[in-house]
Write a protein that holds these residues in place. Sequence first.
Motif, mmCIF file in Angstrom:
data_model
loop_
_atom_site.group_PDB
_atom_site.id
_atom_site.type_symbol
_atom_site.label_atom_id
_atom_site.label_comp_id
_atom_site.label_asym_id
_atom_site.label_seq_id
_atom_site.Cartn_x
_atom_site.Cartn_y
_atom_site.Cartn_z
ATOM 1 N N GLN A 180 7.063 -1.508 -8.798
ATOM 2 C CA GLN A 180 7.756 -0.452 -8.068
ATOM 3 C C GLN A 180 6.805 0.678 -7.695
ATOM 4 N N VAL A 181 5.928 1.057 -8.630
ATOM 5 C CA VAL A 181 4.975 2.144 -8.364
ATOM 6 C C VAL A 181 3.949 1.698 -7.329
ATOM 7 N N LEU A 182 3.459 0.459 -7.444
ATOM 8 C CA LEU A 182 2.488 -0.028 -6.463
ATOM 9 C C LEU A 182 3.112 -0.103 -5.073
ATOM 10 N N ASP A 183 4.387 -0.493 -5.005
ATOM 11 C CA ASP A 183 5.070 -0.512 -3.708
ATOM 12 C C ASP A 183 5.126 0.880 -3.101
ATOM 13 N N HIS A 228 -3.486 -7.573 -1.772
ATOM 14 C CA HIS A 228 -4.797 -7.291 -2.364
ATOM 15 C C HIS A 228 -4.681 -6.211 -3.433
ATOM 16 N N LEU A 229 -3.887 -5.175 -3.159
ATOM 17 C CA LEU A 229 -3.663 -4.109 -4.137
ATOM 18 C C LEU A 229 -3.064 -4.673 -5.415
ATOM 19 N N TYR A 230 -2.071 -5.532 -5.281
ATOM 20 C CA TYR A 230 -1.437 -6.134 -6.461
ATOM 21 C C TYR A 230 -2.448 -6.925 -7.287
ATOM 22 N N HIS A 231 -3.265 -7.719 -6.630
ATOM 23 C CA HIS A 231 -4.231 -8.542 -7.356
ATOM 24 C C HIS A 231 -5.244 -7.674 -8.101
ATOM 25 N N LEU A 232 -5.721 -6.619 -7.446
ATOM 26 C CA LEU A 232 -6.691 -5.744 -8.090
ATOM 27 C C LEU A 232 -6.079 -5.012 -9.282
ATOM 28 N N ALA A 233 -4.794 -4.678 -9.174
ATOM 29 C CA ALA A 233 -4.100 -3.994 -10.274
ATOM 30 C C ALA A 233 -3.565 -4.974 -11.311
ATOM 31 N N GLU A 234 -3.783 -6.287 -11.094
ATOM 32 C CA GLU A 234 -3.357 -7.345 -12.011
ATOM 33 C C GLU A 234 -1.847 -7.327 -12.234
ATOM 34 N N VAL A 235 -1.124 -7.200 -11.126
ATOM 35 C CA VAL A 235 0.331 -7.254 -11.133
ATOM 36 C C VAL A 235 0.742 -8.403 -10.216
ATOM 37 N N PRO A 236 1.648 -9.299 -10.652
ATOM 38 C CA PRO A 236 2.060 -10.418 -9.781
ATOM 39 C C PRO A 236 2.624 -9.903 -8.463
ATOM 40 N N PHE A 237 2.114 -10.458 -7.371
ATOM 41 C CA PHE A 237 2.586 -10.074 -6.042
ATOM 42 C C PHE A 237 3.932 -10.732 -5.792
ATOM 43 N N ARG A 273 3.388 2.010 0.402
ATOM 44 C CA ARG A 273 4.101 2.613 1.540
ATOM 45 C C ARG A 273 3.430 3.910 1.970
ATOM 46 N N THR A 274 3.027 4.714 1.015
ATOM 47 C CA THR A 274 2.359 5.983 1.354
ATOM 48 C C THR A 274 1.049 5.739 2.091
ATOM 49 N N LEU A 275 0.300 4.759 1.634
ATOM 50 C CA LEU A 275 -0.998 4.473 2.250
ATOM 51 C C LEU A 275 -0.876 3.553 3.467
ATOM 52 N N ARG A 276 0.367 3.205 3.829
ATOM 53 C CA ARG A 276 0.639 2.417 5.026
ATOM 54 C C ARG A 276 -0.105 1.073 5.009
ATOM 55 N N LEU A 277 -0.031 0.390 3.875
ATOM 56 C CA LEU A 277 -0.708 -0.894 3.728
ATOM 57 C C LEU A 277 0.107 -1.992 4.397
ATOM 58 N N ASP A 278 -0.595 -2.883 5.099
ATOM 59 C CA ASP A 278 0.101 -4.045 5.639
ATOM 60 C C ASP A 278 0.222 -5.103 4.534
ATOM 61 N N ARG A 279 0.836 -6.242 4.855
ATOM 62 C CA ARG A 279 1.111 -7.230 3.813
ATOM 63 C C ARG A 279 -0.150 -7.747 3.126
ATOM 64 N N PRO A 280 -1.220 -8.159 3.865
ATOM 65 C CA PRO A 280 -2.424 -8.616 3.151
ATOM 66 C C PRO A 280 -3.030 -7.526 2.270
ATOM 67 N N LEU A 300 -10.587 -1.759 -7.288
ATOM 68 C CA LEU A 300 -9.315 -1.082 -7.062
ATOM 69 C C LEU A 300 -9.549 0.371 -6.687
ATOM 70 N N ALA A 301 -10.445 1.043 -7.407
ATOM 71 C CA ALA A 301 -10.730 2.447 -7.117
ATOM 72 C C ALA A 301 -11.283 2.627 -5.704
ATOM 73 N N ALA A 302 -12.234 1.776 -5.338
ATOM 74 C CA ALA A 302 -12.831 1.887 -4.003
ATOM 75 C C ALA A 302 -11.803 1.566 -2.921
ATOM 76 N N PHE A 303 -10.944 0.589 -3.178
ATOM 77 C CA PHE A 303 -9.934 0.210 -2.186
ATOM 78 C C PHE A 303 -8.958 1.359 -1.948
ATOM 79 N N LEU A 304 -8.468 1.980 -3.016
ATOM 80 C CA LEU A 304 -7.522 3.087 -2.869
ATOM 81 C C LEU A 304 -8.162 4.279 -2.166
#
Length: 301
Positions: free
Chosen positions: A76-79, A94-103, A83-90, A17-21
């Motif tokens: 809500q915070v991950l969303d 991936h961010l949700y899974h790494l943060a262990e939050v249901p997508f 948005r700030t990091l301009r992440l696409d859907r995949p 998660l840290a490396a991805f962000l």
Amino acid sequence: MTIVAAIPTQRRRRPELAAFLRGRRARVTPEDVGMPPGLRRRTPGLRREEVAQLSGVGVTWYTWLEQGRPINASAQVLDAVARTLRLDRPEREHLYHLAEVPFAPDRSPSDVEVVSPEIQGILDALDPHPAVLYNARYDVLATNAMYERLFFQDGQGLDTGPFGIRNVLWALFSVPGPTCPVVDRKRELPLMVAQLRGAYGRHVGEPAWEEYVRLLAEASPEFARLWRSGDVVPPGTRVKVFRHERVGEVRLTSVSLSVNGMPECRIVTYTPNDEESRHGLASLREVTERRIPPPAGDGIR
């Protein structure tokens, strides 16, 4: 022999998660988000405090998140961070899974998986065998002409129910048994619900899935009963018998094929199980193309 202790899943995910962000932050420039470039930037992309400010979260909290510390993050915070990091859907998933939050993607026609021309071309090439692209909730994402002929009889479309998306389970559980295209309903529908429950295990708590199951259970006591059984089965090759009012019964073998780049989606092909069913599909093509009315007493009403 050296025994290596297993690393807990959470401890493995936090460094990822840290490396991805950090990697996503480095590719977004101040100009991308309407900020002045500023001076003395030692690294490309946004600073941590800028991501925190744009996302509406505390600098310390975001810093800890990017450092992989064991902190909790809401959807809500991950969303907001996505948005700030301009992440696409995949990337967002991936961010949700790494943060262990249901997508929890929105369940709406505009958010359904986009089917590429290549996938549609594969479905079309499988004709005269029926073929369809499903997701894990049995939404119909794409079909070929023979699938439409077999299941959408006389131009009647599949009931979308409250979702606005063609869905096989909703259609099957919302029609009376005698008009259901699946002949052995008591055998096939429990298997389909058990397969749905197997997929549901990966999405427990996600609003889109919870709403889908709730509405189906409210609309169909039969579905509610099968869901309460808790049975789980994986997708597999099966022989299924379908009825069509113009050609009668056809026995088809279904095979599920996973699709690269479309998680939890599968192409299902139906091939004739015997010569009589092969002739039935050929007759179905003929009567639908020529719009010939069926002979009196022919087929199952």
